[in-house]
Write an enzyme that holds these catalytic residues in place. Structure first.
Site, PDB file in Angstrom:
ATOM      1  N   HIS A 207      40.140 -60.333 -17.820  1.00 37.10           N
ATOM      2  CA  HIS A 207      40.952 -61.547 -17.503  1.00 37.10           C
ATOM      3  C   HIS A 207      42.211 -60.862 -16.685  1.00 37.10           C
ATOM      4  CE1 HIS A 207      43.098 -60.278 -21.103  1.00 37.10           C
ATOM      5  NE2 HIS A 207      44.171 -60.858 -20.803  1.00 37.10           N
TER       6      HIS A 207
HETATM    7  C1  UD1 Z   1      47.917 -64.655 -20.742  1.00 34.24           C
HETATM    8  C2  UD1 Z   1      49.050 -63.615 -20.824  1.00 34.24           C
HETATM    9  C3  UD1 Z   1      48.326 -62.253 -21.018  1.00 34.24           C
HETATM   10  C4  UD1 Z   1      47.181 -62.440 -22.152  1.00 34.24           C
HETATM   11  C5  UD1 Z   1      46.442 -63.869 -21.888  1.00 34.24           C
HETATM   12  C6  UD1 Z   1      45.385 -63.950 -22.939  1.00 34.24           C
HETATM   13  C7  UD1 Z   1      50.906 -63.450 -19.510  1.00 34.24           C
HETATM   14  C8  UD1 Z   1      51.688 -63.167 -18.261  1.00 34.24           C
HETATM   15  N1  UD1 Z   1      49.517 -63.344 -19.589  1.00 34.24           N
HETATM   16  O1  UD1 Z   1      47.136 -64.482 -19.591  1.00 34.24           O
HETATM   17  O2  UD1 Z   1      49.102 -61.432 -21.040  1.00 34.24           O
HETATM   18  O3  UD1 Z   1      46.527 -61.460 -22.237  1.00 34.24           O
HETATM   19  O4  UD1 Z   1      47.193 -64.888 -21.718  1.00 34.24           O
HETATM   20  O5  UD1 Z   1      44.546 -64.865 -22.869  1.00 34.24           O
HETATM   21  O6  UD1 Z   1      51.776 -64.480 -20.055  1.00 34.24           O
HETATM   22  N2  UD1 Z   1      44.152 -71.731 -18.365  1.00 34.24           N
HETATM   23  C9  UD1 Z   1      43.248 -72.609 -18.948  1.00 34.24           C
HETATM   24  N3  UD1 Z   1      43.455 -73.069 -20.083  1.00 34.24           N
HETATM   25  C10 UD1 Z   1      44.321 -72.605 -20.804  1.00 34.24           C
HETATM   26  C11 UD1 Z   1      45.218 -71.674 -20.400  1.00 34.24           C
HETATM   27  C12 UD1 Z   1      45.181 -71.202 -19.093  1.00 34.24           C
HETATM   28  O7  UD1 Z   1      42.294 -73.117 -17.879  1.00 34.24           O
HETATM   29  O8  UD1 Z   1      44.644 -73.191 -21.967  1.00 34.24           O
HETATM   30  C13 UD1 Z   1      43.964 -71.126 -16.869  1.00 34.24           C
HETATM   31  C14 UD1 Z   1      44.695 -71.904 -16.005  1.00 34.24           C
HETATM   32  O9  UD1 Z   1      44.092 -71.752 -14.652  1.00 34.24           O
HETATM   33  C15 UD1 Z   1      46.260 -70.675 -15.698  1.00 34.24           C
HETATM   34  C16 UD1 Z   1      45.053 -69.501 -15.848  1.00 34.24           C
HETATM   35  O10 UD1 Z   1      44.226 -69.819 -16.719  1.00 34.24           O
HETATM   36  O11 UD1 Z   1      46.473 -70.719 -14.396  1.00 34.24           O
HETATM   37  C17 UD1 Z   1      45.991 -68.476 -16.560  1.00 34.24           C
HETATM   38  O12 UD1 Z   1      46.891 -68.730 -17.612  1.00 34.24           O
HETATM   39  P1  UD1 Z   1      48.156 -67.863 -17.929  1.00 34.24           P
HETATM   40  O13 UD1 Z   1      48.596 -68.543 -19.152  1.00 34.24           O
HETATM   41  O14 UD1 Z   1      49.165 -68.032 -16.803  1.00 34.24           O
HETATM   42  O15 UD1 Z   1      47.834 -66.584 -17.985  1.00 34.24           O
HETATM   43  P2  UD1 Z   1      46.356 -65.899 -18.569  1.00 34.24           P
HETATM   44  O16 UD1 Z   1      45.712 -65.136 -17.690  1.00 34.24           O
HETATM   45  O17 UD1 Z   1      45.804 -66.675 -19.787  1.00 34.24           O
END
Ligand code: UD1
Length: 372
Positions: A207
């Site tokens: 991821h």
């Molecule tokens: C985040 C953390 C990362 C961690 C990871 C674990 C930061 C900068 N990154 O990354 O360090 O390793 O979590 O999973 O804080 N999304 C969904 N559903 C959710 C959450 C996210 O669909 O419940 C999708 C959305 O499209 C979102 C994307 O995932 O834009 C990324 O989510 P985000 O929390 O921004 O970063 P992660 O890649 O999950």
């Protein structure tokens, strides 16, 4: 009156780290706390199922920030958390890990001179292209009490000039959760559910933006996984960020037509994940937590990154850095399957008792601040 603290969590790995701390604080009874959920992760599969399986009480405060760019997400958390702590000021606040929620809440509290406690402090990848590295540096810089999980954390903080009296080397709360839940996880019979034979499949997650945000990089990796799965069935628990990119770039048919050897699953709940990791012959991942869990469970781990903020998993554990070059990964995969892989050894203070040490230290520290 007991001091009241905020315990902050926002994203999936935070929940796993917070659970043992909540349990230890509740058991010690010396501190009152409220749980603050930023809402950085919000899908049931990334959030609710973790609260349920880990037995974390429902959040007292939910900031409901959702997804966004780093600036938007961080700013929303900062603004909303600040409003909460201005209304009801905690004696201290605790953040875990290195996600945007960690940084934002630490900064909001520090500006209001609320003492900040950071669990999993001091880790450094020395790679500022990783958003988490910025989060780690800033959070540690504004923290008043820093709990460290491995010796590199101690060395990094000392080198950066953090005073010794602020640092406590307590061990790893992620491993506390693993030890606490392993037997419960085994009873869930996850391998049976997915028709897998112990030590006859590989488990994968992916991821990091550096692996999944660029279409060409991700496509080359997906083609490699399809190829590797011909030798050993692979189970891929897919993060929404990765699935989003696969859909956007039209890679779904590639996976669909590749036969049944690469099994793509939804993000897996905690108990299923640790069962799948424990049963795997090999793990391929770019997750920080999995580098630690595989090291504890002595499962070979190919870490698809060029660096790690958790060097102990290489020095003493079973993780090796393999980057995202397909040839390098293929070679490491073959080595692991041939058994040519370090066996690992026990890592100091990864013993299931880190959260108890944290609870003890926290209550002493809060008491000394009250007495001042
Ligand atoms: C985040 C953390 C990362 C961690 C990871 C674990 C930061 C900068 N990154 O990354 O360090 O390793 O979590 O999973 O804080 N999304 C969904 N559903 C959710 C959450 C996210 O669909 O419940 C999708 C959305 O499209 C979102 C994307 O995932 O834009 C990324 O989510 P985000 O929390 O921004 O970063 P992660 O890649 O999950």
């Amino acid at each position: 009156m007991k001091p009241k603290m905020d315990l902050v969590a926002g994203a999936r790995p935070n929940f796993v780290k917070l659970a043992p701390v909540v349990r230890a604080l509740a058991k010690s009874g010396s501190v009152d706390f409220r749980i603050v959920h930023t809402g950085q992760h919000y899908d049931f599969s990334m959030d609710g199922v973790f609260f349920k399986e880990l037995g974390i009480p429902d959040p007292d405060i939910h900031l409901e920030v959702g997804s966004g760019t780093h600036g938007v997400q961080t700013a929303r958390i900062l603004e909303r958390y600040e409003a909460e702590i201005m209304k009801d000021r905690p004696a201290a606040m605790v953040v875990v890990g290195d996600v945007n929620s960690t940084l934002a809440c630490a900064v909001a509290a520090a500006k209001l001179r609320i003492p900040v406690v950071h669990i999993e402090a001091g880790l450094r990848s020395f790679d500022r292209s990783m958003p988490e590295e910025i989060n780690r540096l800033v959070t540690d810089a504004v923290s008043d009490l820093l709990f460290v999980s491995e010796k590199s954390g101690l060395e990094n903080l000392q080198r950066e000039g953090v005073a010794d009296e602020k640092i406590r080397f307590v061990g790893n709360v992620m491993i506390d959760s693993l030890i606490y839940h392993l037997d419960i996880a085994r009873r869930k019979k996850t391998l049976q559910k997915y028709d897998l034979q112990r030590k006859n499949y590989g488990f994968m997650t992916l991821h990091r933006p550096s692996n999944v945000d660029d279409e060409k990089t991700l496509k080359a990796l997906m083609e490699l996984f399809i190829e590797l799965a011909e030798d050993l069935p692979l189970v891929f628990a897919m993060h929404p960020r990765t699935l989003g990119m696969i859909k956007k770039s039209g890679m779904e048919p590639l996976i669909r037509d590749s036969g049944n050897h690469l099994k793509c699953l939804e993000p897996q709940p905690y108990l299923d994940t640790i069962s799948l990791v424990e049963g795997a012959a090999v793990v391929l991942t770019d997750s920080g937590g999995l580098q630690e869990e595989t090291s504890f469970l002595r499962v070979p781990c190919l870490t698809m990154r060029e660096n790690t903020e958790r060097p102990i998993t290489i020095e003493m554990g079973t993780s090796r850095l393999v980057g995202n070059n397909p040839d390098r990964i293929r070679k490491a995969f073959e080595d692991a399957l041939r058994g040519e892989w370090p066996k690992g050894s026990p890592i100091p203070l990864w013993d299931g008792k880190a959260a108890e040490r944290i609870a003890r230290e926290l209550s002493k520290w809060l008491k000394s601040r009250q007495d001042e």
